[in-house]
Scaffold this motif. Structure first.
Motif, PDB file in Angstrom:
ATOM      1  N   ALA A  90     -30.470 -30.935 -89.794  1.00 33.71           N
ATOM      2  CA  ALA A  90     -29.394 -31.642 -89.097  1.00 33.71           C
ATOM      3  C   ALA A  90     -28.527 -30.666 -88.309  1.00 33.71           C
ATOM      4  CB  ALA A  90     -28.541 -32.433 -90.096  1.00 33.71           C
ATOM      5  N   MET A  91     -28.240 -29.521 -88.884  1.00 28.95           N
ATOM      6  CA  MET A  91     -27.432 -28.522 -88.191  1.00 28.95           C
ATOM      7  C   MET A  91     -28.153 -28.007 -86.944  1.00 28.95           C
ATOM      8  SD  MET A  91     -26.027 -26.491 -91.542  1.00 28.95           S
ATOM      9  CE  MET A  91     -25.084 -25.251 -90.678  1.00 28.95           C
ATOM     10  N   GLY A  92     -29.437 -27.675 -87.099  1.00 29.11           N
ATOM     11  CA  GLY A  92     -30.203 -27.165 -85.971  1.00 29.11           C
ATOM     12  C   GLY A  92     -30.343 -28.197 -84.867  1.00 29.11           C
ATOM     13  N   TYR A  93     -30.656 -29.435 -85.242  1.00 29.44           N
ATOM     14  CA  TYR A  93     -30.861 -30.490 -84.250  1.00 29.44           C
ATOM     15  C   TYR A  93     -29.562 -30.786 -83.505  1.00 29.44           C
ATOM     16  CZ  TYR A  93     -33.302 -34.644 -82.359  1.00 29.44           C
ATOM     17  OH  TYR A  93     -33.913 -35.583 -81.551  1.00 29.44           O
ATOM     18  N   SER A  94     -28.450 -30.910 -84.227  1.00 27.42           N
ATOM     19  CA  SER A  94     -27.192 -31.239 -83.562  1.00 27.42           C
ATOM     20  C   SER A  94     -26.775 -30.125 -82.612  1.00 27.42           C
ATOM     21  CB  SER A  94     -26.090 -31.547 -84.576  1.00 27.42           C
ATOM     22  OG  SER A  94     -25.822 -30.446 -85.412  1.00 27.42           O
ATOM     23  N   ALA A  95     -26.940 -28.874 -83.008  1.00 28.31           N
ATOM     24  CA  ALA A  95     -26.580 -27.748 -82.143  1.00 28.31           C
ATOM     25  C   ALA A  95     -27.486 -27.684 -80.912  1.00 28.31           C
ATOM     26  CB  ALA A  95     -26.665 -26.436 -82.919  1.00 28.31           C
ATOM     27  N   LYS A 118     -19.382 -33.765 -78.928  1.00 28.46           N
ATOM     28  CA  LYS A 118     -19.861 -33.368 -80.249  1.00 28.46           C
ATOM     29  C   LYS A 118     -21.122 -34.175 -80.533  1.00 28.46           C
ATOM     30  CE  LYS A 118     -15.333 -32.484 -82.285  1.00 28.46           C
ATOM     31  NZ  LYS A 118     -14.396 -32.870 -83.366  1.00 28.46           N
ATOM     32  N   VAL A 119     -22.050 -33.573 -81.243  1.00 25.93           N
ATOM     33  CA  VAL A 119     -23.273 -34.270 -81.644  1.00 25.93           C
ATOM     34  C   VAL A 119     -23.319 -34.277 -83.171  1.00 25.93           C
ATOM     35  CG1 VAL A 119     -25.789 -34.304 -81.569  1.00 25.93           C
ATOM     36  CG2 VAL A 119     -24.490 -33.590 -79.542  1.00 25.93           C
ATOM     37  N   HIS A 120     -23.337 -35.460 -83.722  1.00 31.95           N
ATOM     38  CA  HIS A 120     -23.441 -35.649 -85.163  1.00 31.95           C
ATOM     39  C   HIS A 120     -24.893 -36.003 -85.477  1.00 31.95           C
ATOM     40  CE1 HIS A 120     -18.997 -36.073 -85.507  1.00 31.95           C
ATOM     41  NE2 HIS A 120     -19.131 -36.570 -84.289  1.00 31.95           N
ATOM     42  N   CYS A 160     -34.147 -31.488 -74.971  1.00 31.80           N
ATOM     43  CA  CYS A 160     -33.937 -30.812 -76.253  1.00 31.80           C
ATOM     44  C   CYS A 160     -35.262 -30.536 -76.977  1.00 31.80           C
ATOM     45  CB  CYS A 160     -33.031 -31.683 -77.131  1.00 31.80           C
ATOM     46  SG  CYS A 160     -32.829 -31.057 -78.813  1.00 31.80           S
ATOM     47  N   PRO A 161     -35.529 -29.291 -77.367  1.00 32.38           N
ATOM     48  CA  PRO A 161     -36.764 -28.974 -78.086  1.00 32.38           C
ATOM     49  C   PRO A 161     -36.948 -29.750 -79.394  1.00 32.38           C
ATOM     50  CG  PRO A 161     -35.761 -26.967 -77.272  1.00 32.38           C
ATOM     51  CD  PRO A 161     -34.770 -28.074 -77.022  1.00 32.38           C
ATOM     52  N   TYR A 162     -35.873 -30.009 -80.121  1.00 34.20           N
ATOM     53  CA  TYR A 162     -35.998 -30.799 -81.346  1.00 34.20           C
ATOM     54  C   TYR A 162     -36.442 -32.221 -81.009  1.00 34.20           C
ATOM     55  CZ  TYR A 162     -33.828 -27.525 -84.694  1.00 34.20           C
ATOM     56  OH  TYR A 162     -33.569 -26.483 -85.519  1.00 34.20           O
ATOM     57  N   SER A 163     -35.810 -32.824 -80.007  1.00 36.20           N
ATOM     58  CA  SER A 163     -36.202 -34.174 -79.607  1.00 36.20           C
ATOM     59  C   SER A 163     -37.649 -34.207 -79.150  1.00 36.20           C
ATOM     60  CB  SER A 163     -35.293 -34.678 -78.478  1.00 36.20           C
ATOM     61  OG  SER A 163     -33.983 -34.909 -78.942  1.00 36.20           O
ATOM     62  N   ARG A 164     -38.035 -33.212 -78.360  1.00 37.01           N
ATOM     63  CA  ARG A 164     -39.425 -33.144 -77.895  1.00 37.01           C
ATOM     64  C   ARG A 164     -40.399 -33.010 -79.054  1.00 37.01           C
ATOM     65  NH1 ARG A 164     -39.219 -29.160 -72.615  1.00 37.01           N
ATOM     66  NH2 ARG A 164     -38.303 -30.709 -71.207  1.00 37.01           N
TER      67      ARG A 164
END
Length: 177
Positions: A90-95, A118-120, A160-164
């Motif tokens: 969660a921390m990595g994805y939000s950042a 901010k991204v939660h 976003c790489p996480y989203s991808r």
């Protein structure tokens, strides 16, 4: 709202051994999505987990090393006296998503719209709805605060790489040391 007590199902031989001992193939499942591959890399991060798995430890290496004690959350039957992989995800994805949002905002000439955003991220661990898939799965919810521009949010999601990784899949190689 308090999450319900997690119920762990035992792993079967099929899950533990997997296909060729590396990963699990679920019968009757079709995967119709592409996998992102890299032509190069700009950066890499390295970490090692050791000890008792989710109750062990994890260390990262690099410019600012991180060393964390891991612990199952109390609600899942653990002591709750350490971090867990879902928190770290969660921390990595939000950042990462916030960085993508700020980048696409700047490129679109709308930097002021995303400056204070901010991204939660909320990461849920639970049992998959697919009866053929044992173990656990993840669900992620992102909430964007301070940016009402849907086009920028969608552009950040595409960038976003996480989203991808979650949308398209990523190339995972399992090696023996």
């Amino acid at each position: 709202m308090r999450p319900t007590q997690a119920v762990a199902r035992p792993l079967t031989r099929r899950i533990m051994q997997g296909a060729a001992g590396r990963y699990t193939v679920y019968p009757n499942r079709l995967h119709n999505r592409s996998i992102i591959t890299l032509k190069d890399h700009l950066f890499f991060s390295k970490a090692v987990a050791e000890g008792a798995g989710r109750n062990g430890s994890v260390k990262s290496f690099g410019d600012a090393p991180l060393d964390l004690k891991l612990a199952m959350p109390k609600v899942a039957g653990g002591k709750g006296d350490g971090q867990n992989p879902e928190q770290l995800f969660a921390m990595g994805y939000s950042a990462c998503f916030l960085g993508a949002l700020q980048l696409v905002g700047a490129r679109a000439g709308k930097k002021e719209i995303v400056d204070k955003a901010k991204v939660h991220a909320t990461v849920f661990l639970g049992h998959p709805t697919d009866a053929n898939m044992e173990g656990f799965g993840l669900r992620v919810e992102l909430t964007i605060e301070g940016c009402e521009d849907d086009a920028l949010i969608q552009a950040a999601h595409e960038f976003c790489p996480y989203s991808r990784a979650l949308k398209h899949g990523i190339d995972v190689k399992i090696n023996k040391a």
